[in-house]
Design a protein around this motif. Structure first.
Motif, PDB file in Angstrom:
ATOM      1  N   HIS A   1      18.588  32.910  53.039  1.00  0.00           N
ATOM      2  CA  HIS A   1      17.694  31.753  53.000  1.00  0.00           C
ATOM      3  C   HIS A   1      18.124  30.757  51.926  1.00  0.00           C
TER       4      HIS A   1
ATOM      5  N   GLN B   1       0.496  33.392  35.215  1.00  0.00           N
ATOM      6  CA  GLN B   1       1.631  33.124  36.070  1.00  0.00           C
ATOM      7  C   GLN B   1       2.829  33.894  35.551  1.00  0.00           C
TER       8      GLN B   1
ATOM      9  N   ARG C   1       4.855  33.559  40.558  1.00  0.00           N
ATOM     10  CA  ARG C   1       3.663  34.071  41.237  1.00  0.00           C
ATOM     11  C   ARG C   1       2.581  34.408  40.255  1.00  0.00           C
ATOM     12  N   TYR C   2       1.413  34.582  40.807  1.00  0.00           N
ATOM     13  CA  TYR C   2       0.247  34.783  39.962  1.00  0.00           C
ATOM     14  C   TYR C   2      -0.068  36.254  39.824  1.00  0.00           C
TER      15      TYR C   2
ATOM     16  N   LEU D   1      20.907  28.606  53.212  1.00  0.00           N
ATOM     17  CA  LEU D   1      20.447  27.643  54.218  1.00  0.00           C
ATOM     18  C   LEU D   1      19.393  26.676  53.676  1.00  0.00           C
TER      19      LEU D   1
ATOM     20  N   LEU E   1      -5.212  33.833  36.982  1.00  0.00           N
ATOM     21  CA  LEU E   1      -4.548  32.612  36.523  1.00  0.00           C
ATOM     22  C   LEU E   1      -3.180  32.843  35.896  1.00  0.00           C
TER      23      LEU E   1
ATOM     24  N   LEU F   1      16.262  27.423  52.875  1.00  0.00           N
ATOM     25  CA  LEU F   1      14.998  27.698  53.573  1.00  0.00           C
ATOM     26  C   LEU F   1      14.030  28.484  52.705  1.00  0.00           C
TER      27      LEU F   1
ATOM     28  N   ASN G   1       7.900  28.002  46.036  1.00  0.00           N
ATOM     29  CA  ASN G   1       7.718  28.604  44.720  1.00  0.00           C
ATOM     30  C   ASN G   1       8.975  29.321  44.225  1.00  0.00           C
TER      31      ASN G   1
END
Lengths: 319, 270, 260
Positions: free
Chosen positions: C54, C20, C13-14, C57, C18, C59, C63
């Motif tokens: 998740h 990261q 994530r950011y 599965l 910019l 899902l 990211n």
């Protein structure tokens, strides 16, 4: 009960709008007699001008004019068009057909194609989505009349595939124009208007559908092993349809605006051209009549959008 | 990384373009405004990149003047309009009675096609620049207000708002903390859709003859002159001013899209 | 039946405009769920319980970065759950009513669920198995009570007779009666030879229906206990890990002693 209330509200709304439009016409510094006469004004004496004004009834106080006009309108006579020197009803009658074919056809086509494009963009994703999005953004940024001019330059002037103007061959009375000729003349204006109408509906559908795809129930569907098209078909269309239809209903006005421009570019003998002529020549009765007619159509569309929401969205209704 | 970076670059590029459009006409002086009969109807070439019109005026310079004009008209008008629509939609969120009044006013404005309303307003204000700005500002807010209100109805039916209401939060608190944050993205999208509309409607109004004065180097004026010469095959009269207008509107779209990508929490993750 | 080895899960994530960074949400997690067993995964909210579901599965959002191995009935599924498994052999019992499409009738959604999972049976019969009458088929999710919605979700999930049920907070927001009904249904699934991964924050309610308890804290597994060891009103001395003992003693009825 609610239906009667809605209709009463609609009548009140239309009355207020017509009063407001009438007031707008009256506060305008444009003098109808001057605009009507144009350059010929130099040869007309002030007495003659006053005579014309008196014959049109515009020498009386504004509220008297409004009451007289409203009275006539209620008895079914919206007045006399000075631009075309004919009863307003006859002008409307002659021009509503071509306008309906153009604006109505483009509206229906943009709804169908726009919804399909929006679905396709989300369902296929990737490059398809990018191309569709690019198309929508570019089209939303393109002046309608300029797009129409480009089409005209390419297909009529350069290639000669389509006629350069009008709803039929020049000089031929409208009743002798064949269906094929009509279609031939309609093709380019209809394409121009549809190209422009599709963008909005597609963007709306896409945004709404993208939201749906993030929802818990789509997660659940994925957990059940549903594929992308299965999800779009069952959950996506259902949940994106109402916003899309609402956007389509709300776009009726935009479509009429677009058709005013397209009619100007293609010299299409519809209500749009009549609007521009009436505005230029200060033809208040015709301008009022067209304004009210289009208002009726557009507010009808808005009303339908509202009704659809309450009728079809179970979250909104009690049951 | 690249998506994020390209968004920043796009925003920067769009800003530079828009600033350039605002500044250029100052450098041009009366180039593109003055008639030059020795250079009439020239096709695009080295001396006149975009060609000249029937009065020998340079299309490129004239278009740049026109864009600056569009920019100011559009900015003022769209800014005013977004403000009006947000206020009206928020008023709808305050209560039943307020919603009814706001709804009635919105319906009244929405009840007529934009362009029809614009023509009537421009006619009423007597035409010219001020009339166009006023007409655009007064006629453009209802659609956004309506979308915002529809969103509002959905949000108000959402469980978390019902919970907040059950907890005894005030209407103002709910509107401010639970509804406004959800409306902001829609407002941004709305402005994105409105700014092009404002600029394009100004051009359309001018094209039809109800807008900016024919003496001004407006894009609408240029295109309506081009329309008169359309069968003469001098395509550059119509193509270039339109492309420039498209570029201006697209710059704003790009700026808006880029900003949205940088701001939106959902898209910020990807 | 399900085996997870050294599973780590991070999100890109950011920060700011910019820069990261990666946030670790699960680290070096290993556990097994056997047939006939209910494994409760307990932990505070934010401990990574739902992400575990998740991840199994497939899902997770794009990211997410996963490491380690997830094996189901001998097949690796950490690089994407094969189409034949998701929904049919492994099923998700979700948390909220929002997992039902608000614009579709229960009957339609049940029919779609049957088709997607290639399950047989009529919607009416399946609903009846969960104590719901045929009139429920015509209802929209908005008109369901919390308990009914949970039963509908269970009906949709269990129609395909999956081997492994992953229940993500299936009892959140339910009254004790409905809660025990849902838990008993899950227990019944295990008794018939299936396996259940029961994700919950309500350990006390889940204990009577569970065989083992995995304790999750800040994305790390910090205890795997036998459910029977959470007994008595005493100190929970049979529990192996200090976290489990602390958790046990903090429960109502065991002294509410958060500091012990």
């Amino acid at each position: 009960m609610a239906g009667i209330f809605l209709i009463l509200r609609q009548i009140l709304l239309l009355s207020l709008v017509s009063a407001a439009v009438f007031a707008l016409m009256k506060v305008s510094p444009v003098d109808p007699v001057d605009a009507y006469l144009g350059p010929a004004i130099a040869h007309v004496s002030p007495e003659q001008k006053a005579q014309i004004a008196a014959s049109w009834g515009i020498d009386r106080p504004a509220h008297e004019q409004f009451l007289a006009w409203a009275g006539h309108l209620l008895s079914g006579d919206p007045g006399h068009s000075t631009t075309y020197n004919a009863p307003v009803l006859q002008v409307l009658g002659d021009r509503i057909g071509p306008s309906l074919a153009l604006a109505g056809g483009a509206w229906a086509l943009s709804g169908l194609l726009g919804f399909a494009l929006g679905l396709l963009a989300v369902a296929a994703g990737g490059w398809t989505d990018r191309v569709i999005r690019l198309y929508c953004y570019v089209l939303a940024a393109t002046p309608t009349f300029w797009l129409a001019m480009l089409l005209l330059m390419v297909f009529s002037v350069r290639l000669g595939w389509t006629p350069i103007c009008c709803a039929g061959p020049v000089g031929l009375p409208p009743e002798e124009v064949s269906f094929a000729q009509k279609l031939h003349h309609l093709a380019l204006p209809l394409t121009a208007l549809t190209l422009f109408g599709v963008a909005q509906i597609a963007l709306h559908t896409r945004v709404k559908l993208a939201e749906v795809m993030q929802s818990d129930y789509v997660l659940m569907a994925r957990a059940q092993g549903a594929g992308q098209w299965d999800i779009i078909w069952h959950h996506g269309m259902r949940n994106a349809a109402l916003p899309a239809v609402t956007a389509l209903m709300a776009s009726v006005g935009e479509m009429i605006g677009g058709s005013i421009l397209a009619e100007q570019v293609f010299a299409w003998p519809g209500l749009g051209r009549a609007t521009v002529d009436a505005g230029m020549k200060g033809d208040v009765p015709l301008l009022l009549a067209i304004a009210l007619l289009t208002t009726l159509v557009v507010s009808g569309g808005n009303l339908m959008a509202d009704r659809l929401y309450t009728r079809l969205d179970p979250r909104m209704s009690g049951r | 990384m690249s998506g994020r970076l390209s968004a920043v670059l796009a925003a920067a590029l769009a800003l530079v373009l828009i600033l350039a459009i605002a500044v250029f006409p100052l450098l041009l002086g009366d180039l593109g405004l003055r008639a030059e009969f020795s250079a009439r109807n020239l096709a695009p070439g080295a001396s006149h990149l975009f060609g000249t019109d029937q009065m020998g005026r340079d299309i490129l310079a004239r278009s740049l003047h026109g864009l600056a004009l569009s920019l100011w008209v559009g900015l003022i008008a769209a800014g005013l309009s977004v403000l009006i629509s947000a206020l009206i939609a928020m008023a709808s969120g305050l209560g039943r009675r307020a919603d009814q009044v706001a709804g009635f006013v919105t319906d009244g404005f929405l009840a007529m096609p934009h362009l029809m309303l614009l023509i009537l307003l421009a006619f009423a204000f007597g035409g010219g620049t001020t009339a166009v700005i006023l007409a655009v500002a007064v006629s453009h807010w209802p659609r956004l207000a309506r979308i915002l209100r529809a969103e509002l109805l959905q949000i108000r039916a959402a469980p978390y708002v019902e919970t907040a209401r059950a907890l005894g939060r005030s209407r103002l608190h709910i509107t401010w903390h639970h509804i406004l944050p959800h409306l902001l993205p829609q407002m941004l999208v709305g402005f994105l859709l409105m700014f092009p509309h404002a600029i394009l409607h100004e051009a359309a109004l001018t094209f039809l003859g109800f807008g900016l004065e024919p003496s001004r180097p407006a894009i609408g004026v240029m295109l309506s002159e081009a329309m008169r010469h359309i069968s003469a095959g001098r395509w550059w009269l119509a193509v270039f001013p339109g492309v420039m207008l498209l570029a201006l509107v697209l710059s704003f779209e790009m700026l808006g899209t880029a900003l949205r990508r940088l701001i939106s929490p959902r898209e910020a993750q990807c | 039946m399900l085996s997870i080895r050294h599973l780590s899960l991070r999100f890109r994530r950011y920060q700011g405009l910019l820069r990261q960074s990666q946030v670790t949400r699960l680290s070096d997690l290993s556990l097994d769920v056997a047939a006939g067993e209910v494994l409760a995964v307990a932990g505070a909210s934010g401990a990574g319980k739902s992400l575990l579901a998740h991840a199994i599965l497939g899902l997770l959002p794009p990211n997410a970065i996963t490491e380690g191995a997830i094996t189901f009935q001998g097949r690796r599924i950490d690089q994407g759950c094969p189409p034949g498994l998701r929904g049919r052999r492994i099923a998700l019992v979700p948390q909220q009513i929002s997992h039902l499409d608000p614009l579709a009738r229960v009957g339609d959604q049940l029919t779609w669920a049957l088709r997607r999972t290639k399950a047989k049976g009529a919607p009416v019969e399946i609903l009846a198995r969960f104590g719901l009458g045929p009139e429920v088929l015509r209802l929209y999710p908005r008109h369901l009570s919390g308990g009914m919605a949970r039963r509908v979700l269970l009906a949709m999930v269990s129609a395909a007779a999956p081997d492994l049920l992953i229940a993500d907070e299936p009892t959140a927001g339910l009254d004790p009666e409905n809660r025990d009904m849902v838990l008993a249904l899950l227990r019944g699934h295990a008794t018939r030879g299936g396996a259940v991964l029961l994700i919950t924050h309500d350990l006390a309610a889940a204990l009577p229906f569970s065989d083992r308890v995995a304790l999750l804290r800040d994305g790390e597994l910090c205890g795997m206990e036998d459910a029977r060891d959470f007994t008595g009103t005493g100190t929970g001395a049979a529990l192996c890990s200090p976290f489990a003992r602390a958790l046990w003693r903090a429960l109502p009825g065991n002294g509410f002693d958060a500091n012990a």
